[in-house]
Design an enzyme around this catalytic site. Sequence first.
Site: not given
Length: 450
Positions: A168, A356
């Site tokens: 991320e 995720e």
Amino acid sequence: MSNETSVIFPDDFIWGAATAAYQIEGSRTVDGGGECLWDEFARQGGTLNCDSGEIAADHYNRYPEDHALASNLGLQSFRMSISWPRISPDGSAVLNKAGFDHYDRVLDSLAENNLTPMITLYHWDLPLALQHKGGWLNRDTAYRFADYAAAVTQHFAGRVPFWITTNEPWSCAFLGYARGLHAPGVRDYNAAGIVAHNLNLAHGLAVPAIRASDGEASVGVAHCLQVIEPFSDHPKDVEAAQTVSGEANGLFLEPTLQGSYPQHMFPYLPCLEDPAIVREGDLECISAPIDFLGLNYYVHEVVRFDRTIPVTGACRMAPLGPLTTIGSGLRPDGLEKILLMPLRDYGCRLPVYVTEVGYLFNDYVNPNGRVNDCARIKYYNEAFRAAARSMEKGVDLRGIYVWTLLDDFEWDSGYSSRYGIVFVEYGSQKRIPKDSAYWLREVIGRNGLT
Ligand code: IFM
């Protein structure tokens, strides 16, 4: 593969749980480990109640128990990160043997529990010494990351089938440098753009380094894509939504998959046109071919134009739809949209993993000793169906990793947010599988949903 009531995933589909070193390990500086920027940010009051990863879920000591638990829950793969400051305590080329020894033991334990490792090299724990040299605003950090990635993948070569370079980069760049919510707490939109580029560069430099060390492994990156919708079809709202989507999605997917930055972001992020920042050859480096895309899903938001918002004039509105107990919006259907995004926008046919997906709820142990997290079960049920729909539309989805195995240190919100499928009673460090963990075991057992 799916009808209204049942969904069956392919035989070789991988079910896993994702974790990150700083969020669960604790024991930050034992065995010669160094501090990271989050230790300092917490001390300075950047996190709720100054919570930090000092103890967390004590996974550094309890990993054998946690791996056995994950395996008993039917999980097949374990996504973890290696802590950069355990390997390189001051970010330099001087490496800490005890750090390697620890992760050697961790990999042994994963193998004993039949858990396939998927390892992230950077999940936000930048060595503090590098932060003091400018952190991700300093281009040199990308080169230090590539050196660290080379050393780690050389040492563990042949033991790890999936390497993820960075997790991320949007969160590091825009939560850390534009909104000031994450370490190091800066609020400067253009600085966030520089950090985004340096993180993209770090990924691009690491890919060939990993391939040179561990030719058999698959190499990928984990991006946190966001579904962003305009509040209305007024051109100002549409433009504001495009800007937010450009920031969250285009700024990372486009250089990785296409070797360019979205031009519509240049007026907001002048750094992208600055030849001292985006240097000749950088975009070729960043678009080095990868083997898979990791996609994390959390955000589905509506955006409208608001002239009072600095730089972009784009305002993320209060979430629509059902809210969780802490007021976040719940949109499991958005997972289908983010999975389709690389294919729709860039014709990307790479294998994809949901690296995720998960949600935070106000979990508690009830008087029966159980954690009845039925809202999480509902969320996962709908999210997994959304993932299956994306496969019917052509996405080569190979696996899903839930976020996360254990309740953990959730960055700026400290220990107040619980995302795990296993409840952690922090005082005693007792693990209590939540109802969602038992539900997931059944889903994995039948490789689908009924
Ligand atoms: O806890 C984080 C994780 O570190 C990165 N993705 C989002 C999760 C939930 O906030």
